[in-house]
Design an enzyme around this catalytic site. Structure first.
Site, short mmCIF file in Angstrom:
data_model
loop_
_atom_site.label_atom_id
_atom_site.label_comp_id
_atom_site.label_asym_id
_atom_site.label_seq_id
_atom_site.Cartn_x
_atom_site.Cartn_y
_atom_site.Cartn_z
N ARG A 45 0.85 -1.20 0.00
CA ARG A 45 0.00 0.00 0.00
C ARG A 45 0.88 1.24 0.00
NH1 ARG A 45 1.77 1.86 4.05
NH2 ARG A 45 0.61 3.77 3.70
N GLY A 46 0.21 2.41 -0.11
CA GLY A 46 0.97 3.66 -0.21
C GLY A 46 1.19 3.93 -1.70
N ALA A 47 0.93 5.18 -2.10
CA ALA A 47 0.90 5.48 -3.54
C ALA A 47 2.18 5.09 -4.30
CB ALA A 47 0.57 6.96 -3.73
N ARG A 79 -7.17 -0.62 -6.98
CA ARG A 79 -7.58 0.46 -6.08
C ARG A 79 -7.65 1.74 -6.94
NH1 ARG A 79 -4.35 1.20 -0.69
NH2 ARG A 79 -6.33 2.10 0.02
N GLN A 183 -2.75 2.53 9.88
CA GLN A 183 -1.45 2.60 9.21
C GLN A 183 -0.45 3.41 10.04
OE1 GLN A 183 -4.37 2.86 7.66
NE2 GLN A 183 -4.28 2.33 5.50
N ASP A 224 -1.91 10.76 -2.48
CA ASP A 224 -2.27 9.68 -3.40
C ASP A 224 -2.54 10.18 -4.81
OD1 ASP A 224 -3.09 8.58 -0.56
OD2 ASP A 224 -2.71 6.91 -1.91
N LYS A 235 -4.98 10.07 2.59
CA LYS A 235 -5.71 9.25 3.56
C LYS A 235 -6.80 10.02 4.29
CE LYS A 235 -5.47 5.81 4.23
NZ LYS A 235 -6.42 4.88 3.57
O1 MRU Z 1 -4.80 3.25 2.03
P1 MRU Z 1 -3.32 3.47 1.98
O2 MRU Z 1 -2.62 2.98 3.20
O3 MRU Z 1 -2.70 2.98 0.70
O4 MRU Z 1 -3.17 5.06 1.98
C1 MRU Z 1 -1.89 5.61 1.91
C2 MRU Z 1 -1.87 7.08 2.04
O5 MRU Z 1 -2.87 7.74 2.09
C3 MRU Z 1 -0.51 7.73 2.01
O6 MRU Z 1 -0.51 8.89 2.78
C4 MRU Z 1 -0.16 8.07 0.55
O7 MRU Z 1 -0.30 6.96 -0.27
C5 MRU Z 1 1.20 8.61 0.43
S1 MRU Z 1 2.42 7.40 0.78
C6 MRU Z 1 3.96 8.04 0.48
#
Ligand code: MRU
Length: 321
Positions: A45-47, A79, A183, A224, A235
């Protein structure tokens, strides 16, 4: 430290983010189906990490699939909110006509770039934080996880902490637990503990109160999807955090690689916001906590209007809307 996501022996290898911090375990994903499932379950996960997953997913598809284009579509749409996922898929797909080795080579270049560009973006952001915030050492507030685990390595918003920490400039990081999937409490806290950075976890609802008490010098978040006008999808809870920061005069800094910018969207109003399973709210650790039949509103992301943001920072410096 190993990469959050990598390629080894014909498999996509990820650190399983559903198991941390209790267990550090690696998953070897050998089919597109396994990868898509891991993305949906937030095992990866995470962009930026999703961008890498998208590109490596095309490698899996190129090696195993009868219909690579259909599988690429499955991966890109696993996603909807982080633009990096579809971006990673598209980038790798451009090499498909040159064969699977060319696809793998491109994916590995993307991974290496992700580590490097996040390091540069967070270094740029660290300079802006130092210019915006006079107090030393700094008390920083983090939401969700925008660290190593959200990228191939290093991190975006949490990458700023690593840079400032090297210079002895961090007093503490207040970590929003990040409801409903924790998270922050699980992943950001784990990364900070590993790096010996002082931190405290707080409920998301405590962030405004912490600012009111003068406990926060700067809010640092990742993104994201960033629209052309500088609106930021991140998030759920980020928007409220930005309103509170504006009210209390606390700088609000967004850090992301430029792969998170989506110039096809004029404003954040066009961002598709993922809505997740009701059980993430109706249950806690597998035990039901709401009355039977309770309906939920469970968006995974929100959009922060650009007026509330002090700076959006990429590897190119301040993002110009
Ligand atoms: O649902 P997630 O855990 O994938 O959401 C992640 C976030 O919102 C992060 O803040 C975003 O992807 C930036 S990560 C460098």
């Amino acid at each position: 430290m190993r990469r959050t996501i990598d390629w080894a022996d014909g498999a996509v290898v990820i650190i399983d983010q559903t198991a941390l911090p209790g267990e550090y375990r690696l998953l070897h994903l050998r089919t597109v189906g396994e990868l898509v499932d891991a993305i949906k379950r937030l095992a990866v996960r995470g962009a930026p990490a999703l961008g890498a997953a998208g590109a490596l997913g095309v490698v899996l598809a190129a090696r195993t699939s009868e219909n690579v284009h259909a599988d690429a579509e499955l991966i890109a749409t696993a996603r909807p909110t982080a633009v990096n996922l579809a971006w990673g898929v598209e980038r790798a797909m451009k090499k498909l006509d040159q064969g699977e080795d060319a696809v793998l080579e491109e994916a590995l270049v993307l991974l290496a770039e992700d580590e490097e560009l996040n390091k540069v973006a967070s270094k740029n952001a660290a300079a802006i934080v130092l210019a915006e915030c006079p107090r030393r050492p700094l008390r920083l507030l983090s939401h969700c996880n925008a660290g190593r685990l959200a990228t191939v390595g290093w991190g975006s918003a949490l990458g700023v902490v690593w840079h400032l920490r090297e210079r002895g400039l961090v007093e503490e990081v207040l970590v929003d637990e990040t409801r409903p999937l924790l998270q922050g409490a699980r992943l950001t806290a784990w990364e900070l503990a590993q790096a010996n950075v002082p931190y405290r976890v707080q409920p998301d609802g405590a962030a405004a109160a912490a600012m009111a008490r003068g406990m926060v010098d700067c809010v640092l978040v990742g993104a994201d999807r960033i629209a052309a006008n500088g609106d930021v999808a991140n998030k759920i809870g980020t928007y409220g955090l930005a309103i509170a920061a504006k009210h209390h005069g606390v700088p609000f800094v967004v850090v992301a690689p430029s792969s998170t910018v989506d110039r096809t969207l004029a404003t954040g109003a066009g961002v598709a916001i993922e809505e997740r399973d009701a059980r993430e709210l109706t249950e806690y650790a597998g035990v039901r906590v709401t009355p039977p039949g309770t309906q939920v509103f469970n968006p995974a992301f929100d959009v922060t209007p650009h007026e509330l943001i002090t700076a959006v920072v990429t590897e190119h410096g301040r993002f110009a809307p």
